[in-house]
Motif scaffolding. Structure first.
Motif, PDB file in Angstrom:
ATOM      1  N   ASP A 267       0.677  -1.018   0.020  1.00  0.00           N
ATOM      2  CA  ASP A 267       0.070  -0.102  -0.071  1.00  0.00           C
ATOM      3  C   ASP A 267       0.775   1.287  -0.050  1.00  0.00           C
ATOM      4  OD1 ASP A 267      -2.600  -1.107  -0.023  1.00  0.00           O
ATOM      5  OD2 ASP A 267      -2.502  -1.596   1.960  1.00  0.00           O
ATOM      6  N   GLY A 268       2.089   1.114  -0.141  1.00  0.00           N
ATOM      7  CA  GLY A 268       3.137   2.034  -0.501  1.00  0.00           C
ATOM      8  C   GLY A 268       3.679   2.801   0.856  1.00  0.00           C
ATOM      9  N   LEU A 269       3.794   2.144   1.984  1.00  0.00           N
ATOM     10  CA  LEU A 269       4.498   2.475   2.960  1.00  0.00           C
ATOM     11  C   LEU A 269       6.027   2.354   3.137  1.00  0.00           C
ATOM     12  CD1 LEU A 269       3.968   4.012   5.894  1.00  0.00           C
ATOM     13  CD2 LEU A 269       3.441   1.802   6.906  1.00  0.00           C
ATOM     14  N   ASP A 270       6.783   3.118   3.365  1.00  0.00           N
ATOM     15  CA  ASP A 270       8.190   2.654   3.047  1.00  0.00           C
ATOM     16  C   ASP A 270       8.962   2.162   4.544  1.00  0.00           C
ATOM     17  OD1 ASP A 270       8.243   3.640   0.311  1.00  0.00           O
ATOM     18  OD2 ASP A 270       8.640   5.928   1.150  1.00  0.00           O
ATOM     19  N   TRP A 271       9.627   1.529   4.328  1.00  0.00           N
ATOM     20  CA  TRP A 271      10.464   0.696   5.337  1.00  0.00           C
ATOM     21  C   TRP A 271      11.775   0.839   5.028  1.00  0.00           C
ATOM     22  CZ3 TRP A 271       9.069  -1.826   9.812  1.00  0.00           C
ATOM     23  CH2 TRP A 271       7.815  -2.359  10.035  1.00  0.00           C
ATOM     24  N   GLU A 272      12.576   1.211   6.073  1.00  0.00           N
ATOM     25  CA  GLU A 272      13.899   0.905   5.892  1.00  0.00           C
ATOM     26  C   GLU A 272      14.939   0.105   6.834  1.00  0.00           C
ATOM     27  OE1 GLU A 272      16.427   4.500   6.592  1.00  0.00           O
ATOM     28  OE2 GLU A 272      15.174   5.377   8.025  1.00  0.00           O
ATOM     29  N   TRP A 273      15.625  -0.719   6.505  1.00  0.00           N
ATOM     30  CA  TRP A 273      16.339  -1.298   7.241  1.00  0.00           C
ATOM     31  C   TRP A 273      17.704  -0.785   7.246  1.00  0.00           C
ATOM     32  CZ3 TRP A 273      15.801  -6.257   9.979  1.00  0.00           C
ATOM     33  CH2 TRP A 273      14.306  -6.861   9.865  1.00  0.00           C
ATOM     34  N   TYR A 274      18.380  -0.396   8.375  1.00  0.00           N
ATOM     35  CA  TYR A 274      19.610   0.643   8.395  1.00  0.00           C
ATOM     36  C   TYR A 274      20.474   0.351   9.666  1.00  0.00           C
ATOM     37  CZ  TYR A 274      17.310   3.503  12.049  1.00  0.00           C
ATOM     38  OH  TYR A 274      16.927   3.967  13.088  1.00  0.00           O
ATOM     39  N   ARG A 275      21.982   0.611   9.305  1.00  0.00           N
ATOM     40  CA  ARG A 275      22.647   0.357  10.188  1.00  0.00           C
ATOM     41  C   ARG A 275      23.580   1.768  10.328  1.00  0.00           C
ATOM     42  NH1 ARG A 275      28.717  -0.598  10.940  1.00  0.00           N
ATOM     43  NH2 ARG A 275      28.676  -0.615   8.702  1.00  0.00           N
ATOM     44  N   ILE A 276      23.670   2.778  11.253  1.00  0.00           N
ATOM     45  CA  ILE A 276      24.301   3.977  11.680  1.00  0.00           C
ATOM     46  C   ILE A 276      25.884   3.709  11.677  1.00  0.00           C
ATOM     47  CG2 ILE A 276      24.756   6.020  13.033  1.00  0.00           C
ATOM     48  CD1 ILE A 276      21.456   5.825  13.625  1.00  0.00           C
ATOM     49  N   THR A 277      26.538   4.206  10.655  1.00  0.00           N
ATOM     50  CA  THR A 277      27.939   4.308  10.926  1.00  0.00           C
ATOM     51  C   THR A 277      28.680   5.547  11.386  1.00  0.00           C
ATOM     52  OG1 THR A 277      28.092   5.201   8.551  1.00  0.00           O
ATOM     53  CG2 THR A 277      28.065   2.586   8.894  1.00  0.00           C
ATOM     54  N   ASP A 278      27.850   6.562  11.554  1.00  0.00           N
ATOM     55  CA  ASP A 278      28.472   7.987  11.965  1.00  0.00           C
ATOM     56  C   ASP A 278      27.285   8.586  12.559  1.00  0.00           C
ATOM     57  OD1 ASP A 278      29.349  10.266  13.018  1.00  0.00           O
ATOM     58  OD2 ASP A 278      30.510  10.865  11.004  1.00  0.00           O
ATOM     59  N   ASP A 279      27.111   8.764  13.927  1.00  0.00           N
ATOM     60  CA  ASP A 279      25.882   9.372  14.415  1.00  0.00           C
ATOM     61  C   ASP A 279      25.870  10.937  14.630  1.00  0.00           C
ATOM     62  OD1 ASP A 279      23.172   9.129  15.920  1.00  0.00           O
ATOM     63  OD2 ASP A 279      23.818   9.156  17.487  1.00  0.00           O
ATOM     64  N   ALA A 280      26.937  11.510  14.243  1.00  0.00           N
ATOM     65  CA  ALA A 280      27.029  13.010  14.264  1.00  0.00           C
ATOM     66  C   ALA A 280      27.751  13.507  13.183  1.00  0.00           C
ATOM     67  CB  ALA A 280      27.533  13.168  15.542  1.00  0.00           C
ATOM     68  N   PRO A 281      27.601  13.331  11.966  1.00  0.00           N
ATOM     69  CA  PRO A 281      28.382  13.669  10.777  1.00  0.00           C
ATOM     70  C   PRO A 281      28.043  15.485  10.722  1.00  0.00           C
ATOM     71  CG  PRO A 281      26.481  12.749   9.936  1.00  0.00           C
ATOM     72  CD  PRO A 281      26.578  12.633  11.313  1.00  0.00           C
ATOM     73  N   HIS A 282      28.695  16.035  10.131  1.00  0.00           N
ATOM     74  CA  HIS A 282      28.591  17.676   9.654  1.00  0.00           C
ATOM     75  C   HIS A 282      27.632  17.352   8.485  1.00  0.00           C
ATOM     76  CE1 HIS A 282      29.095  21.552   9.057  1.00  0.00           C
ATOM     77  NE2 HIS A 282      29.287  21.415   7.832  1.00  0.00           N
ATOM     78  N   THR A 283      26.411  18.003   8.749  1.00  0.00           N
ATOM     79  CA  THR A 283      25.257  17.933   7.841  1.00  0.00           C
ATOM     80  C   THR A 283      24.919  19.601   7.674  1.00  0.00           C
ATOM     81  OG1 THR A 283      23.728  17.180   9.313  1.00  0.00           O
ATOM     82  CG2 THR A 283      24.535  15.727   7.797  1.00  0.00           C
ATOM     83  N   PRO A 284      25.611  20.542   6.869  1.00  0.00           N
ATOM     84  CA  PRO A 284      25.097  21.838   7.183  1.00  0.00           C
ATOM     85  C   PRO A 284      23.592  22.148   6.538  1.00  0.00           C
ATOM     86  CG  PRO A 284      26.601  21.348   5.198  1.00  0.00           C
ATOM     87  CD  PRO A 284      26.570  20.208   6.157  1.00  0.00           C
ATOM     88  N   SER A 285      23.287  21.214   5.691  1.00  0.00           N
ATOM     89  CA  SER A 285      21.814  21.616   5.225  1.00  0.00           C
ATOM     90  C   SER A 285      20.796  20.998   6.111  1.00  0.00           C
ATOM     91  CB  SER A 285      21.725  20.974   3.805  1.00  0.00           C
ATOM     92  OG  SER A 285      21.957  19.350   4.131  1.00  0.00           O
ATOM     93  N   GLY A 286      21.129  20.026   7.082  1.00  0.00           N
ATOM     94  CA  GLY A 286      20.130  19.423   7.784  1.00  0.00           C
ATOM     95  C   GLY A 286      19.309  18.551   6.853  1.00  0.00           C
ATOM     96  N   ALA A 287      19.642  18.136   5.723  1.00  0.00           N
ATOM     97  CA  ALA A 287      18.455  17.456   5.031  1.00  0.00           C
ATOM     98  C   ALA A 287      18.213  16.193   5.506  1.00  0.00           C
ATOM     99  CB  ALA A 287      19.163  17.232   3.852  1.00  0.00           C
TER     100      ALA A 287
END
Length: 129
Positions: free
Chosen positions: A107-127
């Protein structure tokens, strides 16, 4: 392993206050328009996106794993059944660098399986994803 629930909220401050009291824990991470909670009991990663114009309250669901082996097993299982819609390696979004596989349910609901490799990277855009 913990289940992830990513919600669209109309007011982040109000939602953070509510979920802090509901689960009895403070957010793990907050950024403008974004917060996440690592809750041990129940094992839940609650992610809040401030998105007042969202048509749906659920942004997406996910499963956070701790090891590359767990992620590889999930990727192989989903790929073998034709359910791996996209795979992202070393992707920085939602204020963390992650490896992940995405799958959309019927029905279109998105699922992700994921692993965090860096919990605090520099993300200036905050995207966020």
């Amino acid at each position: 392993m913990r289940l992830q629930l990513a919600l669209n909220v109309t007011n982040l401050d109000r939602a953070v206050e509510y979920y802090t009291h509901l689960f009895g824990v403070s957010p793990h991470k907050t950024r403008p328009g974004y917060a996440n909670f690592k809750i041990d009991n129940p094992a839940l990663k609650l992610v809040l996106f401030e998105n007042p114009s969202a048509k749906e309250r659920i942004n997406h669901l996910g499963v956070e794993v701790d090891t590359r082996k767990e992620l590889d097993e999930a990727m192989a299982r989903l790929a073998s059944k034709g359910l791996a819609d996209s795979i992202e390696e070393d992707s920085t979004c939602c204020h963390a660098t992650q490896d992940k596989v995405w799958s959309s349910e019927p029905d279109g609901l998105d699922w992700e399986w994921y692993r965090i490799t860096d919990d605090a990277p520099h993300t200036p855009s905050g995207a966020c994803c």
